[in-house]
Motif scaffolding. Structure first.
Motif, PDB file in Angstrom:
ATOM      1  N   ALA A 293       0.731  -1.076  -0.204  1.00 25.83           N
ATOM      2  CA  ALA A 293      -0.137  -0.123   0.377  1.00 25.83           C
ATOM      3  C   ALA A 293       0.794   1.305   0.575  1.00 25.83           C
ATOM      4  O   ALA A 293       0.763   2.067  -0.799  1.00 25.83           O
ATOM      5  CB  ALA A 293      -1.398   0.128   1.404  1.00 25.83           C
ATOM      6  N   ILE A 294       2.278   0.993   0.856  1.00 27.63           N
ATOM      7  CA  ILE A 294       2.899   2.208   1.119  1.00 27.63           C
ATOM      8  C   ILE A 294       3.680   2.446  -0.212  1.00 27.63           C
ATOM      9  O   ILE A 294       3.538   3.940  -0.711  1.00 27.63           O
ATOM     10  CB  ILE A 294       3.979   2.062   1.662  1.00 27.63           C
ATOM     11  CG1 ILE A 294       3.004   2.137   3.646  1.00 27.63           C
ATOM     12  CG2 ILE A 294       5.110   3.508   2.400  1.00 27.63           C
ATOM     13  CD1 ILE A 294       3.628   1.894   4.136  1.00 27.63           C
ATOM     14  N   GLU A 295       3.922   1.935  -1.010  1.00 26.74           N
ATOM     15  CA  GLU A 295       4.451   1.311  -1.874  1.00 26.74           C
ATOM     16  C   GLU A 295       3.763   1.978  -3.681  1.00 26.74           C
ATOM     17  O   GLU A 295       4.518   2.974  -3.943  1.00 26.74           O
ATOM     18  CB  GLU A 295       5.262   0.431  -2.347  1.00 26.74           C
ATOM     19  CG  GLU A 295       6.175  -0.029  -4.017  1.00 26.74           C
ATOM     20  CD  GLU A 295       6.535  -1.562  -3.636  1.00 26.74           C
ATOM     21  OE1 GLU A 295       6.340  -1.889  -5.409  1.00 26.74           O
ATOM     22  OE2 GLU A 295       6.535  -2.384  -3.193  1.00 26.74           O
ATOM     23  N   LEU A 305      -9.664   9.443  -0.335  1.00 26.05           N
ATOM     24  CA  LEU A 305     -10.190   8.267  -0.339  1.00 26.05           C
ATOM     25  C   LEU A 305     -10.583   7.815  -1.478  1.00 26.05           C
ATOM     26  O   LEU A 305     -10.413   7.112  -2.209  1.00 26.05           O
ATOM     27  CB  LEU A 305     -11.540   9.127  -0.690  1.00 26.05           C
ATOM     28  CG  LEU A 305     -12.214   9.915   0.854  1.00 26.05           C
ATOM     29  CD1 LEU A 305     -13.368  10.672   0.585  1.00 26.05           C
ATOM     30  CD2 LEU A 305     -12.523   8.746   2.030  1.00 26.05           C
ATOM     31  N   GLU A 306      -9.194   8.176  -1.884  1.00 22.03           N
ATOM     32  CA  GLU A 306      -8.285   7.126  -3.569  1.00 22.03           C
ATOM     33  C   GLU A 306      -7.871   6.475  -3.857  1.00 22.03           C
ATOM     34  O   GLU A 306      -6.783   5.712  -4.596  1.00 22.03           O
ATOM     35  CB  GLU A 306      -8.085   8.456  -4.255  1.00 22.03           C
ATOM     36  CG  GLU A 306      -8.368   9.332  -4.672  1.00 22.03           C
ATOM     37  CD  GLU A 306     -10.201   8.858  -5.559  1.00 22.03           C
ATOM     38  OE1 GLU A 306     -10.271   8.343  -6.183  1.00 22.03           O
ATOM     39  OE2 GLU A 306     -11.013   9.765  -5.460  1.00 22.03           O
ATOM     40  N   GLY A 307      -7.007   5.741  -2.449  1.00 16.30           N
ATOM     41  CA  GLY A 307      -6.304   4.640  -2.109  1.00 16.30           C
ATOM     42  C   GLY A 307      -7.218   2.930  -2.284  1.00 16.30           C
ATOM     43  O   GLY A 307      -8.290   2.197  -1.401  1.00 16.30           O
ATOM     44  N   THR A 308      -6.705   2.382  -3.557  1.00 16.03           N
ATOM     45  CA  THR A 308      -7.381   1.321  -3.969  1.00 16.03           C
ATOM     46  C   THR A 308      -7.046   0.105  -2.306  1.00 16.03           C
ATOM     47  O   THR A 308      -7.808  -0.797  -2.312  1.00 16.03           O
ATOM     48  CB  THR A 308      -7.126   0.844  -5.084  1.00 16.03           C
ATOM     49  OG1 THR A 308      -5.492   0.633  -5.383  1.00 16.03           O
ATOM     50  CG2 THR A 308      -7.396   1.371  -6.379  1.00 16.03           C
ATOM     51  N   ARG A 309      -6.309   0.170  -2.512  1.00 13.61           N
ATOM     52  CA  ARG A 309      -5.963  -0.902  -1.401  1.00 13.61           C
ATOM     53  C   ARG A 309      -6.549  -0.510   0.476  1.00 13.61           C
ATOM     54  O   ARG A 309      -6.934  -1.532   1.094  1.00 13.61           O
ATOM     55  CB  ARG A 309      -4.263  -1.164  -0.559  1.00 13.61           C
ATOM     56  CG  ARG A 309      -3.279  -1.593  -2.065  1.00 13.61           C
ATOM     57  CD  ARG A 309      -2.640  -2.251  -1.915  1.00 13.61           C
ATOM     58  NE  ARG A 309      -1.826  -2.565  -2.748  1.00 13.61           N
ATOM     59  CZ  ARG A 309      -1.292  -4.113  -3.113  1.00 13.61           C
ATOM     60  NH1 ARG A 309      -2.077  -5.170  -2.231  1.00 13.61           N
ATOM     61  NH2 ARG A 309      -0.812  -4.547  -3.947  1.00 13.61           N
ATOM     62  N   THR A 310      -6.528   0.404   0.260  1.00 18.86           N
ATOM     63  CA  THR A 310      -7.213   1.119   1.347  1.00 18.86           C
ATOM     64  C   THR A 310      -8.549   0.555   1.285  1.00 18.86           C
ATOM     65  O   THR A 310      -9.200   0.244   2.243  1.00 18.86           O
ATOM     66  CB  THR A 310      -6.892   2.809   1.998  1.00 18.86           C
ATOM     67  OG1 THR A 310      -5.961   2.628   2.239  1.00 18.86           O
ATOM     68  CG2 THR A 310      -8.192   3.288   2.859  1.00 18.86           C
ATOM     69  N   LYS A 311      -9.733   1.490   0.553  1.00 18.64           N
ATOM     70  CA  LYS A 311     -11.015   0.934   0.591  1.00 18.64           C
ATOM     71  C   LYS A 311     -11.116  -0.616  -0.229  1.00 18.64           C
ATOM     72  O   LYS A 311     -12.532  -0.542   0.354  1.00 18.64           O
ATOM     73  CB  LYS A 311     -11.415   1.363  -0.851  1.00 18.64           C
ATOM     74  CG  LYS A 311     -10.900   3.008  -0.757  1.00 18.64           C
ATOM     75  CD  LYS A 311     -11.265   3.695   0.499  1.00 18.64           C
ATOM     76  CE  LYS A 311     -12.521   4.230   0.545  1.00 18.64           C
ATOM     77  NZ  LYS A 311     -12.906   4.104   2.149  1.00 18.64           N
TER      78      LYS A 311
END
Length: 427
Positions: A293-295, A305-311
């Motif tokens: 996710a960080i990478e 709100l655009e983080g695909t792994r976060t969402k």
């Protein structure tokens, strides 16, 4: 001290950094837990809504902490320490088990974690004991009592099990070093840690060969001007060799399998690719997904709100122990660097505040706060980016959780209240 006078003496740089960290933390909790069904920021049925409530509660706590006379904290420090121990003991018959750890009291509307209160109590209790006029840290008896102040709550927390919180108490030993504990204790601890890790990584034989060569080299280079005494050096080397011989037994028979797997993943001990991959998908799954996710965030991140792994809920516990991965994915290197910079400035500022205290209790308590915050900050971020084994320890002022935010706030603002009293007492 009047209210206006107190506000003038309050260290507003520290307050500003605190507010910045809490605000950035809440934004990332919102991002990591927001769904399309959520319609209100003040929906206390959501995690971000609950965290907003906890922030409000912490603000009320700040007002109460600053309203109390600074002498209150020194006067009642021992009592608070004892109360925190009683609450830790009460977990054994009355505690609530969450995610395999019996670390909470169920208060209905709120799960209370007494280990967070115990950190405040231990910092106050240790400062009270060390600042006592009858305490001489050069004496072995007083050293033992100081260690016991930290050891007792740690021992009560380990069986919950919560080794991460227990580690925080041992970190407060740096307060004792600051007040004059001989540095050879720290040398022994560092040597033991290095021997333990080196033995796991390279094997007992190679470590013992290295230690034997080191002692031979010592004798070959020894001169009259070389002041290291022979007997202590030989004794320490022999103890290190014996300790190295015991490492594999302890690792295989004392550590649980999950602990062995975490060390295997961290030190790359497992040589079988299939077994290593299996460990990464089980014990190391959170860290692996966090690193990815960080990478994926790159330099500037994917956006709020655009983080695909976060969402996509790829990283478990992303709003608690792994909140730093949300920052990395959505705000990129710039965002993570900003957070690291804020924590660094906060810690350096607290060192400055602690050092300017003339009241020994205030100084010692200040270093207790620094020790606690530093260990949480260093281990959490190290764990999330994969350079330290997974321990399960929150990021101060960031991670979701009422007990954590409230007691980190209490910890910090007691220090600020003590510092604000410095000029009043003529210090």
């Amino acid at each position: 001290m009047s209210g206006k006078s107190l506000l003038k003496r309050l260290d507003w740089l520290t307050v500003f950094i605190y507010l910045a960290l809490v605000s950035i933390g809440w934004v990332n909790i919102y991002s990591s837990t927001f769904t399309s069904e959520d319609v209100s920021l003040f929906d206390f049925g959501t995690l971000y809504g609950k965290q907003l409530f906890f922030i409000g509660t912490s603000v009320v706590g700040i007002v109460v902490l600053l309203a109390l006379d600074a002498s209150f904290y020194e006067r009642f420090s021992s009592l608070l320490y004892i109360v925190s121990l009683v609450l830790l003991l009460g977990l054994f018959p009355f505690g609530k088990t969450i995610a395999g750890a019996t670390s909470w009291y169920d208060l209905g509307f709120f799960n209370f974690q007494p280990s967070e209160l115990a950190k405040v109590g231990a910092a106050l209790g240790l400062a009270k004991y060390l600042s006592d006029i009858q305490t001489d840290i050069k004496r072995r008896k007083d050293q033992l009592y100081a260690f016991l102040v930290l050891f007792i709550p740690a021992v009560l927390i380990i069986p919950q099990p919560d080794p991460g919180s227990a580690l925080v108490f041992f970190a407060m030993v740096f307060v004792i070093f600051r007040e004059g504990l001989p540095l050879y204790y720290l040398g022994f601890a560092i040597l033991a840690g290095l021997v333990f890790i080196a033995t796991l990584k390279f094997g007992t034989i190679w470590v013992n060969i290295f230690l034997a060569l080191a002692i031979i080299l010592f004798f070959l280079l020894k001169r009259k001007s070389f002041r290291l005494p022979v007997l202590p050096v030989v004794t320490i080397t022999v103890i290190a060799i014996l300790f190295s011989l015991s490492v594999n037994f302890v690792f295989k028979n004392v550590f649980e399998q999950r602990h062995r797997d975490r060390f295997s993943l961290w030190l790359r001990l497992e040589k079988d690719p299939e077994k290593l991959e299996s460990i990464r998908k089980s014990i190391g799954y959170n860290t692996y997904q966090s690193e990815k996710a960080i990478e994926s965030g790159g330099l500037f991140g994917k956006g709020f709100l655009e983080g695909t792994r976060t969402k996509g809920d790829f990283v478990p516990e992303q709003e608690t122990d792994y909140i730093f991965s949300t920052i990395g994915e959505e705000w990129g290197f710039v965002g993570t660097s900003t957070v690291v910079l804020l924590f660094t400035i906060l810690l350096l500022r607290l060192v400055y505040l602690a050092e300017r205290q003339k009241n020994p209790f205030s100084r010692m308590y200040g270093y207790g706060v620094i020790s606690i915050l530093f260990v949480h900050y260093f281990i959490n971020i190290g764990m999330v980016i994969g350079i330290l084994p997974t321990i399960g320890i929150p990021l101060p002022f960031f991670s979701y959780g009422g007990s954590g935010l409230l007691f980190f706030t209490i910890l910090l603002f007691i220090m600020l209240r003590l510092d604000s009293n410095r000029l009043k007492e003529g210090y």
